[in-house]
Design an enzyme around this catalytic site. Structure first.
Site, PDB file in Angstrom:
ATOM      1  N   GLU A  52       0.839  -1.205   0.000  1.00  0.00           N
ATOM      2  CA  GLU A  52       0.000   0.000   0.000  1.00  0.00           C
ATOM      3  C   GLU A  52       0.866   1.244   0.000  1.00  0.00           C
ATOM      4  O   GLU A  52       1.830   1.339   0.775  1.00  0.00           O
ATOM      5  CB  GLU A  52      -0.881  -0.036   1.252  1.00  0.00           C
ATOM      6  N   THR A  54       2.895   2.017  -2.189  1.00  0.00           N
ATOM      7  CA  THR A  54       4.201   1.690  -2.765  1.00  0.00           C
ATOM      8  C   THR A  54       4.229   1.954  -4.264  1.00  0.00           C
ATOM      9  O   THR A  54       5.305   2.108  -4.837  1.00  0.00           O
ATOM     10  CB  THR A  54       4.532   0.198  -2.534  1.00  0.00           C
ATOM     11  N   GLY A 139     -16.789   4.768  -3.498  1.00  0.00           N
ATOM     12  CA  GLY A 139     -16.152   5.421  -2.367  1.00  0.00           C
ATOM     13  C   GLY A 139     -15.784   4.427  -1.279  1.00  0.00           C
ATOM     14  O   GLY A 139     -15.635   4.795  -0.115  1.00  0.00           O
ATOM     15  N   ALA A 140     -15.637   3.158  -1.636  1.00  0.00           N
ATOM     16  CA  ALA A 140     -15.361   2.128  -0.637  1.00  0.00           C
ATOM     17  C   ALA A 140     -13.900   1.708  -0.668  1.00  0.00           C
ATOM     18  O   ALA A 140     -13.489   0.815   0.050  1.00  0.00           O
ATOM     19  CB  ALA A 140     -16.256   0.923  -0.884  1.00  0.00           C
ATOM     20  N   SER A 143     -11.788   0.830  -5.800  1.00  0.00           N
ATOM     21  CA  SER A 143     -11.420   1.326  -7.130  1.00  0.00           C
ATOM     22  C   SER A 143     -12.582   1.454  -8.094  1.00  0.00           C
ATOM     23  O   SER A 143     -12.477   1.080  -9.264  1.00  0.00           O
ATOM     24  CB  SER A 143     -10.337   0.447  -7.769  1.00  0.00           C
ATOM     25  N   SER A 144     -13.673   2.022  -7.606  1.00  0.00           N
ATOM     26  CA  SER A 144     -14.772   2.295  -8.538  1.00  0.00           C
ATOM     27  C   SER A 144     -14.334   3.335  -9.560  1.00  0.00           C
ATOM     28  O   SER A 144     -14.798   3.311 -10.705  1.00  0.00           O
ATOM     29  CB  SER A 144     -16.032   2.737  -7.797  1.00  0.00           C
ATOM     30  N   GLU A 177      -6.404  10.634 -14.372  1.00  0.00           N
ATOM     31  CA  GLU A 177      -6.564  10.908 -12.930  1.00  0.00           C
ATOM     32  C   GLU A 177      -5.674  12.071 -12.498  1.00  0.00           C
ATOM     33  O   GLU A 177      -6.116  12.975 -11.808  1.00  0.00           O
ATOM     34  CB  GLU A 177      -6.157   9.681 -12.101  1.00  0.00           C
ATOM     35  N   ASP A 189      -4.450   0.571  -9.343  1.00  0.00           N
ATOM     36  CA  ASP A 189      -5.880   0.264  -9.446  1.00  0.00           C
ATOM     37  C   ASP A 189      -6.256  -0.098 -10.878  1.00  0.00           C
ATOM     38  O   ASP A 189      -6.910  -1.107 -11.140  1.00  0.00           O
ATOM     39  CB  ASP A 189      -6.715   1.462  -8.981  1.00  0.00           C
ATOM     40  N   TYR A 239      -3.892  12.306   0.326  1.00  0.00           N
ATOM     41  CA  TYR A 239      -3.153  11.390  -0.552  1.00  0.00           C
ATOM     42  C   TYR A 239      -2.020  12.141  -1.250  1.00  0.00           C
ATOM     43  O   TYR A 239      -0.864  11.700  -1.248  1.00  0.00           O
ATOM     44  CB  TYR A 239      -4.123  10.785  -1.578  1.00  0.00           C
TER      45      TYR A 239
HETATM   46  C1  GLA Z   1      -5.151   4.437  -4.248  1.00  0.00           C
HETATM   47  C2  GLA Z   1      -4.365   4.817  -5.503  1.00  0.00           C
HETATM   48  C3  GLA Z   1      -3.316   3.760  -5.844  1.00  0.00           C
HETATM   49  C4  GLA Z   1      -2.455   3.416  -4.636  1.00  0.00           C
HETATM   50  C5  GLA Z   1      -3.315   3.157  -3.410  1.00  0.00           C
HETATM   51  C6  GLA Z   1      -2.512   2.987  -2.147  1.00  0.00           C
HETATM   52  O1  GLA Z   1      -5.916   3.289  -4.480  1.00  0.00           O
HETATM   53  O2  GLA Z   1      -5.248   4.984  -6.592  1.00  0.00           O
HETATM   54  O3  GLA Z   1      -2.526   4.218  -6.924  1.00  0.00           O
HETATM   55  O4  GLA Z   1      -1.499   4.409  -4.388  1.00  0.00           O
HETATM   56  O5  GLA Z   1      -4.254   4.213  -3.170  1.00  0.00           O
HETATM   57  O6  GLA Z   1      -1.757   1.827  -2.217  1.00  0.00           O
END
Ligand code: GLA
Length: 403
Positions: A52, A54, A139-140, A143-144, A177, A189, A239
């Site tokens: 995560e 990374t 929003g969960a 990766s929607s 994005e 994602d 983020y």
């Molecule tokens: C989100 C981002 C990913 C990744 C994760 C954390 O999902 O879209 O690129 O950085 O957070 O691992």
């Protein structure tokens, strides 16, 4: 614009391409006029097993595409306008595919951002009339957004075949994005949504882009996502801030270790040697990333060796590091992990995705799934005042045409 009544069972349409195509013809006359030209495309969401924060540090990730996702039925048009209806609400939004203009602050931005990125890269984009159905909670942290972007890219390319080569698509989604939506995220994602394989996790080296499927021990084990039901607070700004802190750490380390281009290059010994020169925050962020990269490779080895106790230890260590060093957990996610940890048969649990709310991923012996569900539904509301959701998910194939 035609108005479609909200569909209370829109999620089921995401699994039923024939029904989704039929509904498209009700919503848009252009589809009714040429039903044979209707295509249905699908892109899945993902859970990340481990690795995560990374990806944007050029390290390793281990995501899994899941059997929940976003389907779009569409008919291409030659007017350069994408008009997309949400089956769930009946709401229709539109944009000019090659020049979508400014963000609108709605879900359609993710589709428009793909038009912007694809046209900007010189790829052909077509107008379309579309109907979107999703069984992926929004929003969960599943990766929607990536699923919507990947499905939109397919729709903008006409729906017949993949919009471009898979890894190029992954980078185009990232461009959309970063440049259009304004989230400086990595590639995990959309990589999972594009490259997913049934029954497998995907080990990705985010620097070399080498990847390989890692078979999951399907027989006795289930993947369970537990949704905290808490909104993801400050997600975009926090983020982007984490990413900037990692870059600051790299700059400070590179001043002494010129070979360091990303946190990927930092060894634990190097980090010890420069710790005094990094501020406390930068040192903690860097420590998380350096350790987490190692944990991904260790998890792959432990899965290969069937050492589930070790996989569990790595999951809990990852969660603790995200909580204490990277500071992206929440009391709700911590409560879900604590409940899972106290449930016999749970191999490991940790927050999945960016954090700040969203879901945990739990690796669970199949016969213990009901006990986990029961424990979460019983204990979590009492601890947090929130209603959780528990989903068993399957490792599934990546984006594809369904019809
Ligand atoms: C989100 C981002 C990913 C990744 C994760 C954390 O999902 O879209 O690129 O950085 O957070 O691992």
């Amino acid at each position: 614009m035609p108005q479609l009544a909200p569909d209370p069972d829109a999620a089921a349409l995401a699994r039923d391409p024939g029904a989704l195509a039929a509904r498209l013809c009700e919503a848009h006359p252009e589809a009714a006029a040429s039903p044979d030209a209707v295509r249905v495309v699908f892109a899945p969401g993902r859970v990340n097993l481990i690795g995560e924060h990374t990806d944007y540090n050029e390290g390793f990730v281990l995501p899994v595409a899941i059997d929940l996702g976003i389907a779009i039925a569409l008919v291409p048009t030659d007017d350069g306008i994408a008009r997309l209806t949400l089956a769930e609400t009946g709401e229709t939004r539109q944009f000019a595919v090659a020049a979508p203009g400014a963000r609108r602050g709605s879900w359609v931005d993710y589709a428009a951002g793909m038009g912007w990125a694809m046209a900007g890269a010189g790829l052909p984009v077509t107008g379309f009339r579309g109907l979107l159905a999703s069984d992926l909670p929004q929003g969960a942290g599943l990766s929607s957004s990536a699923a919507l972007e990947v499905a939109s890219a397919w729709a903008l390319a006409g729906g017949e075949r993949p919009p471009t080569e898979p890894m190029r698509l992954v980078h185009l989604v990232q461009r959309g994005e970063n440049g259009y939506i304004g989230l400086n995220n990595g590639i995990m994602d959309q990589f999972a949504s594009v490259f997913g394989e049934a029954g497998c996790a995907l080990l990705l080296d985010c620097r070399s882009l080498e990847h390989r499927a890692i078979a999951l021990p399907v027989d006795g084990l289930a993947l369970v996502a537990c949704h905290s039901g808490s909104p993801r607070r400050l997600e975009a700004s926090a983020y982007n801030e984490r990413r900037a802190q990692c870059e600051a750490a790299v700059a400070a380390i590179a001043a002494i270790e010129p070979g360091v281009a990303a946190l990927r290059d930092v060894t634990p010994a190097m980090l010890e040697a420069v710790r005094g020169r990094l501020g406390d925050v930068a040192a903690r962020r860097a420590q998380h990333v350096v350790d987490e990269d190692r944990r991904v490779l260790d998890t792959v080895a432990a899965l290969g060796a069937g050492d589930l106790a070790e996989v569990g230890r790595l999951f809990y260590a990852s969660h603790a590091s995200l909580r204490d060093l990277y500071e992206v957990s929440s009391p709700e996610l911590d409560a879900l992990v604590a409940i899972a940890r106290a449930t016999p048969g749970v191999v490991g649990a940790r927050l999945t995705g960016a954090g700040f709310g969203g879901c945990t991923i739990n690796l669970v012996r199949r016969d213990a799934v009901p006990a986990l569900r029961e424990a979460v539904l019983r204990d979590y509301p009492a601890r947090t005042g929130l209603a959780p959701r528990v989903f068993e998910v399957e490792a599934s194939a990546g984006a594809r045409r369904l019809a």
